[in-house]
Design a protein around this motif. Structure first.
Motif, PDB file in Angstrom:
ATOM      1  N   ARG A  71      99.261 -62.603  99.689  1.00  0.00           N
ATOM      2  CA  ARG A  71     100.372 -63.558  99.619  1.00  0.00           C
ATOM      3  C   ARG A  71     100.417 -64.280  98.274  1.00  0.00           C
ATOM      4  N   TYR A  72      99.343 -64.176  97.498  1.00  0.00           N
ATOM      5  CA  TYR A  72      99.272 -64.881  96.217  1.00  0.00           C
ATOM      6  C   TYR A  72      99.713 -64.011  95.042  1.00  0.00           C
ATOM      7  N   ARG A  73     100.376 -62.911  95.344  1.00  0.00           N
ATOM      8  CA  ARG A  73     101.039 -62.080  94.352  1.00  0.00           C
ATOM      9  C   ARG A  73     100.120 -61.709  93.189  1.00  0.00           C
ATOM     10  N   GLU A  74     100.528 -62.043  91.967  1.00  0.00           N
ATOM     11  CA  GLU A  74      99.762 -61.639  90.788  1.00  0.00           C
ATOM     12  C   GLU A  74      98.363 -62.244  90.741  1.00  0.00           C
ATOM     13  N   GLN A  75      98.149 -63.324  91.449  1.00  0.00           N
ATOM     14  CA  GLN A  75      96.838 -63.991  91.423  1.00  0.00           C
ATOM     15  C   GLN A  75      95.992 -63.648  92.655  1.00  0.00           C
ATOM     16  N   THR A  76      96.311 -62.535  93.298  1.00  0.00           N
ATOM     17  CA  THR A  76      95.578 -62.153  94.508  1.00  0.00           C
ATOM     18  C   THR A  76      94.075 -62.103  94.272  1.00  0.00           C
ATOM     19  N   ALA A  77      93.643 -61.448  93.213  1.00  0.00           N
ATOM     20  CA  ALA A  77      92.204 -61.280  92.985  1.00  0.00           C
ATOM     21  C   ALA A  77      91.518 -62.620  92.752  1.00  0.00           C
ATOM     22  N   GLY A 392     101.316 -71.968 105.296  1.00  0.00           N
ATOM     23  CA  GLY A 392      99.925 -72.386 105.305  1.00  0.00           C
ATOM     24  C   GLY A 392      99.131 -71.853 104.134  1.00  0.00           C
ATOM     25  N   TYR A 393      99.702 -70.905 103.398  1.00  0.00           N
ATOM     26  CA  TYR A 393      98.990 -70.318 102.259  1.00  0.00           C
ATOM     27  C   TYR A 393      98.840 -71.326 101.124  1.00  0.00           C
TER      28      TYR A 393
END
Length: 416
Positions: A71-77, A392-393
């Motif tokens: 759910r955090y797109r480009e910052q998933t990692a 909630g993310y």
């Protein structure tokens, strides 16, 4: 509030910002035995947290990982690394420690049983004070002086604070009346911190509705629709949900979930088109056949309602697109009901958005979320350059980043 008689204060750790990230960071630091002073620009902490919880405090989400991380797109990692130490389950356990039990709603969102933010916040602040965190309200941070002291504007004038470490949790740029006004951006930029411009996230969009349509439908929900759009990689996407027709355009949970792709498409192309399926589950050919039946003297609007089940706002949307003579072309009506174009001009102003994208770029921070150009200064929460949909993310990542930054402070002080 601190005594105005003391022009300078020596604090072990200064936490600046009284939202969830600042409060949770203060809790972690205090638990490690550090002396903690928390500074808040407003008259009380957690104001945005309280307002966000008015319709039911959405603490986190029950999505399993790694779906949650995505759910955090480009910052998933990067965010996944924070969540490894403090995830949705940990947040629920933390709330239970405050006497706040939670449950999973039908959408997968997690809420307190009473759905309220105020009891949780009151209990949290009370516990922090009992643990030794010192709160300083009406302290607006204004950067550093020539000696490296933190500068605050207060009701009693300017104050200087010397801290061994500083943790910034200043929020983004949405809902500025509650404290998240982005005023910290130039303060960090002047010190060489790499920043991405703040942008509206989880926001509505302007649509050039006619006055006729607005007068009849502003404020009306569009229920059970499927949105179709194309992401920046050119991949067709779709999502079912609900949204709301507004005086200026369109908003609501379904639109918020797509807002990053829509915003970035507008940035690239100047506009974006969202396609709505107003009658999910019904095939276009079947719609055309049903609409071709005799009207028996009924108006086309009444015939449309009887044959397709669309409500007044969906019928209005159809006429908004096809015009008042829409009933003369049944094939076009059926096609438009399945793929109605909504032309988006621009995101709504950042001050109206639920959250913001942009802020301190993650490469500007080390693994402990310390600014590499400002040793001893750490950042957490929404002021970092990540974004996520509602559900909630947002809160979960604020907590998780606060824990990471607090651990960074603890480790950095231990090595000095």
């Amino acid at each position: 509030m601190s005594s105005p008689a003391d022009p300078a204060i020596t604090a072990r750790v200064a936490v600046i910002g009284g939202g969830p990230a600042g409060l949770f960071a203060a809790e972690q630091l205090c638990a490690a035995g550090l002396s903690v002073d928390l500074y808040e620009a407003k008259g009380s902490p957690g104001r945005k947290f309280l307002i966000a919880g008015k319709g039911g405090l959405n603490l986190t989400h029950s999505d399993p990982r790694p779906l949650f991380d995505s759910r955090y797109r480009e910052q998933t990692a990067a965010v996944a690394g924070w969540l490894d130490a403090f995830d949705a389950d940990a947040l629920r356990r933390w709330a239970a420690g405050l006497g706040v039990e939670t449950y999973v709603g039908s959408s997968g969102r997690v809420f307190p049983v009473d759905r309220k933010a105020a009891p949780l916040l009151r209990g949290w602040v009370r516990r922090l004070k009992e643990q030794g965190v010192r709160f300083h309200v009406q302290h607006r941070w204004q950067g550093w002086d020539a000696d490296g002291a933190l500068c605050f504007a207060t009701e009693d004038g300017q104050r200087s604070v010397h801290a061994d470490a500083t943790l910034l949790a200043l929020g983004g740029g949405s809902w500025p009346q509650l404290g998240s006004d982005g005023a910290w951006m130039p303060l960090l930029q002047s010190r060489g911190v790499a920043l991405a411009p703040l942008q509206a996230a989880n926001c509505g969009f302007d649509v050039p509705w006619t006055a006729w349509f607005v007068q009849r439908n502003a404020g009306t929900p569009l229920k059970s629709v499927v949105a179709h759009w194309t992401d920046l990689q050119g991949t067709p996407r779709h999502l079912q949900g609900e949204c709301v027709v507004s005086e200026y355009g369109i908003e609501g949970s379904l639109v918020y979930a797509l807002s990053a792709d829509l915003r970035e498409t507008i940035d690239r192309d100047g506009s974006a088109t969202l396609w709505l399926d107003l009658v999910p589950g019904r095939e276009q050919d079947r719609l055309a056949a049903d609409l071709a039946r005799p009207r028996n003297g009924r108006s086309f609007g009444e015939h449309l309602r009887r044959q397709t089940g669309v409500d007044a706002v969906k019928a209005s949307l159809l006429f908004e697109v096809l015009g008042k003579d829409a009933g003369q072309d049944i094939a076009a009506v059926a096609a438009t009901l399945k793929r109605l174009p909504v032309h988006l001009q621009r995101p709504r102003p950042m001050a109206e958005a639920i959250s913001t994208a942009g802020g301190v770029t993650l490469p500007a921070l080390d693994s402990g979320l310390m600014l590499t150009v400002l040793p001893g200064v750490f950042c957490a929460g929404e002021m970092l350059d990540w974004e996520a949909p509602t559900g909630g993310y947002l809160l979960t990542a604020c907590y998780a980043s606060a824990k990471r930054a607090a651990e960074g402070v603890i480790n950095w002080l231990a090595q000095r």
